[in-house]
Design a protein around this motif. Structure first.
Motif, PDB file in Angstrom:
ATOM      1  N   LEU A  76       3.275  -2.532  43.255  1.00  0.00           N
ATOM      2  CA  LEU A  76       2.239  -1.799  42.535  1.00  0.00           C
ATOM      3  C   LEU A  76       2.838  -1.306  41.232  1.00  0.00           C
ATOM      4  O   LEU A  76       4.010  -0.914  41.190  1.00  0.00           O
ATOM      5  N   GLY A  77       2.042  -1.304  40.190  1.00  0.00           N
ATOM      6  CA  GLY A  77       2.478  -0.767  38.915  1.00  0.00           C
ATOM      7  C   GLY A  77       1.546   0.332  38.475  1.00  0.00           C
ATOM      8  O   GLY A  77       0.348   0.310  38.783  1.00  0.00           O
ATOM      9  N   ALA A  78       2.095   1.304  37.774  1.00  0.00           N
ATOM     10  CA  ALA A  78       1.297   2.374  37.187  1.00  0.00           C
ATOM     11  C   ALA A  78       1.587   2.387  35.691  1.00  0.00           C
ATOM     12  O   ALA A  78       2.733   2.560  35.282  1.00  0.00           O
ATOM     13  N   LEU A  79       0.571   2.180  34.886  1.00  0.00           N
ATOM     14  CA  LEU A  79       0.675   2.227  33.437  1.00  0.00           C
ATOM     15  C   LEU A  79       0.337   3.646  33.008  1.00  0.00           C
ATOM     16  O   LEU A  79      -0.782   4.111  33.208  1.00  0.00           O
ATOM     17  N   GLU A 138      -3.421  -8.415  39.357  1.00  0.00           N
ATOM     18  CA  GLU A 138      -2.188  -8.623  38.600  1.00  0.00           C
ATOM     19  C   GLU A 138      -2.480  -9.175  37.208  1.00  0.00           C
ATOM     20  O   GLU A 138      -1.886  -8.738  36.216  1.00  0.00           O
ATOM     21  N   VAL A 139      -3.410 -10.102  37.113  1.00  0.00           N
ATOM     22  CA  VAL A 139      -3.751 -10.699  35.815  1.00  0.00           C
ATOM     23  C   VAL A 139      -4.303  -9.626  34.873  1.00  0.00           C
ATOM     24  O   VAL A 139      -3.887  -9.520  33.716  1.00  0.00           O
ATOM     25  N   ARG A 140      -5.224  -8.831  35.357  1.00  0.00           N
ATOM     26  CA  ARG A 140      -5.830  -7.773  34.527  1.00  0.00           C
ATOM     27  C   ARG A 140      -4.793  -6.703  34.175  1.00  0.00           C
ATOM     28  O   ARG A 140      -4.761  -6.214  33.047  1.00  0.00           O
ATOM     29  N   PHE A 141      -3.935  -6.343  35.113  1.00  0.00           N
ATOM     30  CA  PHE A 141      -2.916  -5.320  34.858  1.00  0.00           C
ATOM     31  C   PHE A 141      -1.943  -5.796  33.777  1.00  0.00           C
ATOM     32  O   PHE A 141      -1.601  -5.046  32.864  1.00  0.00           O
ATOM     33  N   ARG A 142      -1.522  -7.053  33.849  1.00  0.00           N
ATOM     34  CA  ARG A 142      -0.615  -7.594  32.824  1.00  0.00           C
ATOM     35  C   ARG A 142      -1.303  -7.629  31.454  1.00  0.00           C
ATOM     36  O   ARG A 142      -0.670  -7.378  30.432  1.00  0.00           O
ATOM     37  N   ALA A 143      -2.596  -7.916  31.431  1.00  0.00           N
ATOM     38  CA  ALA A 143      -3.341  -7.890  30.166  1.00  0.00           C
ATOM     39  C   ALA A 143      -3.392  -6.472  29.603  1.00  0.00           C
ATOM     40  O   ALA A 143      -3.236  -6.270  28.388  1.00  0.00           O
TER      41      ALA A 143
END
Length: 128
Positions: free
Chosen positions: A67-70, A7-12
């Motif tokens: 889950l998120g997909a960028l 989550e931390v890396r995804f938000r970054a």
């Protein structure tokens, strides 16, 4: 889990993409799925999503059941179509649809906030 950012890396990554998009004017989209009640293991959901996104897109954890997909350089139309497809694929094993929200940047001119995805499967309405 391989292929899924923390989550931390995804938000970054999201913050980095927002800065890049703001500088260049190139769009991007984020699909957010709540998978808690689907009856799928996390790795199954990740496999389904990963099989339908591009290698340049990023997947990440969002909380304990999200889950998120960028989707880099993706506009609202393509992102919404992909979200519909993913919601149907995620629902297939259990018949339950995940909650899914599409966020785009820059946002569409005449709509505020995220778009909820909805559609039909086997004659039943679904709201993702």
């Amino acid at each position: 889990m391989p292929g899924v950012e923390s989550e931390v890396r995804f938000r970054a990554l999201l913050e980095q993409e927002l800065r890049w998009s703001s500088r260049t004017g190139k769009p991007f989209a984020v699909l957010v799925f709540e998978i808690r009640s689907l009856g799928l293991a996390l790795h199954e959901a990740v496999g389904l999503i990963r099989s339908r996104v591009r290698a340049t897109d990023a997947l990440g954890r969002l909380g304990s059941d999200g889950l998120g997909a960028l989707l880099r350089q993706a506009g609202e139309g393509g992102a919404s179509e992909l979200a519909e497809e993913l919601c149907e694929a995620l629902a297939a094993p259990s018949g339950r649809f995940p909650r899914c929200v599409v966020h785009t940047h820059p946002p569409p001119l005449f709509r505020r906030g995220p778009k909820r995805v909805s559609g039909r499967l086997a004659g039943r309405s679904k709201t993702a």
